[in-house]
Design an enzyme around this catalytic site. Structure first.
Site, PDB file in Angstrom:
ATOM      1  N   TYR A  33       0.828  -1.201   0.000  1.00 28.41           N
ATOM      2  CA  TYR A  33       0.000   0.000   0.000  1.00 28.41           C
ATOM      3  C   TYR A  33       0.862   1.251   0.000  1.00 28.41           C
ATOM      4  O   TYR A  33       2.067   1.193   0.245  1.00 28.41           O
ATOM      5  CB  TYR A  33      -0.927   0.020   1.220  1.00 28.41           C
ATOM      6  CG  TYR A  33      -0.254   0.378   2.537  1.00 28.41           C
ATOM      7  CD1 TYR A  33      -0.402   1.656   3.085  1.00 28.41           C
ATOM      8  CD2 TYR A  33       0.533  -0.545   3.226  1.00 28.41           C
ATOM      9  CE1 TYR A  33       0.214   1.995   4.272  1.00 28.41           C
ATOM     10  CE2 TYR A  33       1.137  -0.217   4.419  1.00 28.41           C
ATOM     11  CZ  TYR A  33       0.980   1.054   4.936  1.00 28.41           C
ATOM     12  OH  TYR A  33       1.598   1.392   6.124  1.00 28.41           O
ATOM     13  N   ARG A  52       8.083   4.020  -4.989  1.00 29.38           N
ATOM     14  CA  ARG A  52       8.219   3.057  -3.893  1.00 29.38           C
ATOM     15  C   ARG A  52       7.189   1.933  -4.026  1.00 29.38           C
ATOM     16  O   ARG A  52       7.482   0.765  -3.725  1.00 29.38           O
ATOM     17  CB  ARG A  52       8.082   3.753  -2.537  1.00 29.38           C
ATOM     18  CG  ARG A  52       8.360   2.818  -1.352  1.00 29.38           C
ATOM     19  CD  ARG A  52       8.374   3.551  -0.037  1.00 29.38           C
ATOM     20  NE  ARG A  52       7.083   4.156   0.280  1.00 29.38           N
ATOM     21  CZ  ARG A  52       6.872   4.914   1.348  1.00 29.38           C
ATOM     22  NH1 ARG A  52       7.865   5.191   2.188  1.00 29.38           N
ATOM     23  NH2 ARG A  52       5.679   5.429   1.591  1.00 29.38           N
ATOM     24  N   LYS A 149       6.644  -2.038   1.860  1.00 27.63           N
ATOM     25  CA  LYS A 149       5.474  -1.434   2.519  1.00 27.63           C
ATOM     26  C   LYS A 149       4.255  -2.343   2.348  1.00 27.63           C
ATOM     27  O   LYS A 149       3.369  -2.100   1.516  1.00 27.63           O
ATOM     28  CB  LYS A 149       5.195  -0.041   1.953  1.00 27.63           C
ATOM     29  CG  LYS A 149       4.298   0.821   2.831  1.00 27.63           C
ATOM     30  CD  LYS A 149       4.252   2.249   2.307  1.00 27.63           C
ATOM     31  CE  LYS A 149       3.309   3.121   3.114  1.00 27.63           C
ATOM     32  NZ  LYS A 149       3.813   3.361   4.498  1.00 27.63           N
ATOM     33  N   GLU A 181      12.716   2.297  13.968  1.00 27.43           N
ATOM     34  CA  GLU A 181      11.863   3.405  13.523  1.00 27.43           C
ATOM     35  C   GLU A 181      10.638   3.450  14.421  1.00 27.43           C
ATOM     36  O   GLU A 181      10.463   2.609  15.303  1.00 27.43           O
ATOM     37  CB  GLU A 181      11.453   3.226  12.059  1.00 27.43           C
ATOM     38  CG  GLU A 181      10.784   1.912  11.736  1.00 27.43           C
ATOM     39  CD  GLU A 181      10.601   1.697  10.230  1.00 27.43           C
ATOM     40  OE1 GLU A 181      10.691   2.674   9.472  1.00 27.43           O
ATOM     41  OE2 GLU A 181      10.359   0.544   9.828  1.00 27.43           O
TER      42      GLU A 181
END
Length: 293
Positions: A33, A52, A149, A181
């Site tokens: 996504y 990306r 992702k 992160e």
């Protein structure tokens, strides 16, 4: 939420947008996504998000049969149809519906499922910018390809819920004593000497679109940058800590595991970087800070 949604081949009312229970996105979280911010009805960094997205699809051997221009038209049409002034557009691609549950990838003849919808929310005038976030650490239990992702976000949800249970705004993941992160953002700190530090790209973190833009801005303003991992203890002793993502832009962190960062107020570097990023798109500034010193 959207009144109109794009599903596979056409626009449809949101209450009629249904995906099969046999879709691999539902059964295996087999999908990727992207979320693109919208400010003043305009898409921010759209083409970087699409680059990306294509990278994620290649990493998972997921078909990508659309032209980027087609996806852009879908995004812009949904923004217009849903009268979205500020918020985000969510796009999801899954491996589709083979009509059965099977661990093996289906034949390439099975078309991927494409869903696109919008969400309206305030992302410019976010009160958290004025006070900064309170975050807590948690073990990084995610899979080892965080650079892709994917829609597998349960670990991130669990981290956010753990933070909420502790009265915090968000969580940062820690592996081997080092921050990877945040639950849905990249992490930065400003050392006592004024150096900007963020973890280097690897399979341990997502290559953030906003992260890349912020690093470019830092280079333009001749800020010293170091790409390396840092510990929660080092972050607690930093001058500033902040996170970056597509819809929070640059968000100051003022408390980590109950410890004040700096003087406990959003720092000038974070605010200046946020302003510099938003100024690229003609968006209004947050506060009057505009210095990197």
């Amino acid at each position: 939420m959207s009144s109109w949604v794009w599903l596979n081949e056409d626009y449809c009312p949101a209450d009629q947008a249904w995906v099969s229970v046999f879709d691999r996105g539902f059964l295996f979280a087999d999908g990727v996504y992207e979320v693109t911010a919208v400010v003043n009805g305009e898409l921010l960094d759209f083409h970087a998000h699409m680059q990306r997205l294509q990278r994620s699809c290649r990493a998972l051997e997921l078909a990508f049969p659309w032209a980027v221009e087609t996806l852009q038209q879908i995004h812009e049409t949904l923004v217009a149809r849903n009268q979205l002034h500020e918020g985000s557009v969510y796009l999801q691609i899954t491996r589709g519906n083979p009509g059965k549950r099977d661990f093996h990838y289906p034949d390439v003849s099975v078309p991927p499922t494409l869903v696109v919808f919008t969400q309206s929310h305030n992302i410019l005038q976010d009160a958290r910018v004025e006070r900064g976030l309170s975050v807590v650490t948690c073990p990084d239990i995610r899979w080892q390809r965080c650079d892709i992702k994917t829609v597998s976000l349960l670990a991130a949800s669990m981290a956010k819920m753990a933070a909420q249970a502790q009265g915090a705004d968000d969580a940062v993941f820690v592996t081997d004593g080092l921050i990877t992160e945040a639950s849905s953002a990249n992490c930065f700190m400003v050392t006592p000497g004024g150096k900007l530090v963020t973890r280097a790209l690897s399979q341990a973190i997502l290559p953030g679109i906003t992260r890349a833009a912020i690093l470019e801005i830092c280079q333009q303003h001749h800020l010293e940058i170091e790409t390396r991992a840092f510990s929660p203890q080092e972050a607690c002793g930093a001058r500033e800590v902040f996170i970056t993502s597509a819809t929070t832009f640059v968000m100051p962190v003022t408390r980590l595991d109950g410890n004040l960062i700096g003087d406990g107020r959003p720092g000038p570097v974070a605010i200046s970087l946020r302003n510099a990023y938003l100024s690229r798109f003609g968006a209004g500034l947050q506060r009057d800070a505009n210095t990197f010193e």
